[in-house]
Design a protein around this motif. Structure first.
Motif, short mmCIF file in Angstrom:
data_model
loop_
_atom_site.label_atom_id
_atom_site.label_comp_id
_atom_site.label_asym_id
_atom_site.label_seq_id
_atom_site.Cartn_x
_atom_site.Cartn_y
_atom_site.Cartn_z
N HIS A 98 0.83 -1.21 0.00
CA HIS A 98 0.00 0.00 0.00
C HIS A 98 0.86 1.26 0.00
CE1 HIS A 98 0.74 -0.37 4.36
NE2 HIS A 98 0.39 0.90 4.48
N ARG A 99 2.00 1.21 0.66
CA ARG A 99 2.89 2.36 0.67
C ARG A 99 3.67 2.47 -0.64
NH1 ARG A 99 6.13 3.15 6.17
NH2 ARG A 99 6.93 4.81 4.81
N ALA B 274 -3.80 9.15 -3.90
CA ALA B 274 -2.79 8.18 -3.43
C ALA B 274 -3.20 7.58 -2.10
CB ALA B 274 -1.43 8.86 -3.33
N ASP B 275 -3.76 8.40 -1.22
CA ASP B 275 -4.23 7.89 0.07
C ASP B 275 -5.37 6.89 -0.10
OD1 ASP B 275 -2.37 9.46 1.36
OD2 ASP B 275 -3.78 11.06 1.87
N ALA C 278 -3.86 3.65 -1.34
CA ALA C 278 -3.19 2.95 -0.24
C ALA C 278 -4.20 2.23 0.65
CB ALA C 278 -2.36 3.94 0.58
N SER D 214 1.28 3.79 -3.31
CA SER D 214 0.95 5.18 -3.01
C SER D 214 2.11 6.10 -3.38
CB SER D 214 0.61 5.33 -1.53
OG SER D 214 0.40 6.68 -1.19
#
Length: 220
Positions: A79-80, A173-174, A177, A83
């Motif tokens: 997820h990071r 992006a959040d 993620a 992102s």
């Protein structure tokens, strides 16, 4: 290298503005402030010049990701990772056209030599590492397809939904993620040592890619 980069900078600006088919070597030379023959001292054809441009953009992205992985190995968590990549790619117009498959900009460029973003960025090898270290769930049907479709959708949705433009890149992006974390990653992530090992292996993959990429760009 300085002159080559000036040529590639000119090609990048023209690719985004006009699209590959409309850009000529004369256009690039004029924008770079050099003669047409000087361009051919670096690359024999327009195709080779733009292949070099795509590789240079890939290197810039990889070096940015490498720096972040070295700073914080937990960036390797899917997820990071996705992102960070989403934000970084949106700051690179040429790479963004490649990832989104912008047909206006890319028409003709990839026809004879289909360099896809997945190949440029070693997506397959990185994905295998993430799976091997337990950073992705093992019960998701067709996991490779699911992750690719999810990630690609966040890049492509702007062209399909005008309301998507209301969100800034960081907000998108959040959201990406959050979805990746809850849909594709295990409820309990691997421990710090496993995460650090995964990050180290991803770093090795990218470090191996960059030198031959750079050599091809500047030496053919």
């Amino acid at each position: 290298m300085e002159r080559a980069d000036r040529i590639l900078d000119a090609a990048a600006a023209l690719l985004v503005r006009l699209g590959y088919r409309k850009v000529t070597i004369e256009d690039i030379a004029q924008r770079a402030g050099i003669g047409k023959g000087t361009v051919y001292l670096h690359w024999r054809t327009k195709q080779q010049l733009f292949d070099a441009l795509l590789l240079r953009e890939a290197i810039a992205y990889l070096e940015s990701l490498l720096a972040e992985l070295r700073r914080d190995p937990a960036t390797v968590l899917p997820h990071r990772l996705l992102s960070f990549s989403f934000v970084d790619v949106h700051g690179r117009p040429v790479l963004q056209t490649l990832v989104t498959g912008d047909t206006r900009a890319l028409q003709g460029l990839l026809a004879d030599r289909p360099l896809r973003s997945q190949e440029l960025l070693a997506t397959k090898r990185m994905f295998e590492l993430l799976v091997g270290h337990g950073l992705l769930r093992d019960d998701v049907p067709h996991l490779t397809y699911a992750m690719s479709a999810l990630n690609s959708g966040f890049y492509l949705v702007d062209a399909l939904d005008p309301q998507a433009a209301e969100l800034d890149v960081r907000a998108k992006a959040d959201a990406l993620a959050f979805v990746v974390r809850h849909a594709l990653e295990p409820a309990t992530p691997p421990g710090p040592e496993e995460v650090a090992q995964a990050a180290a292996e991803v770093i090795t993959v990218f470090e191996e890619l960059i030198p031959p990429y750079r050599q091809w760009i500047y030496q053919g």
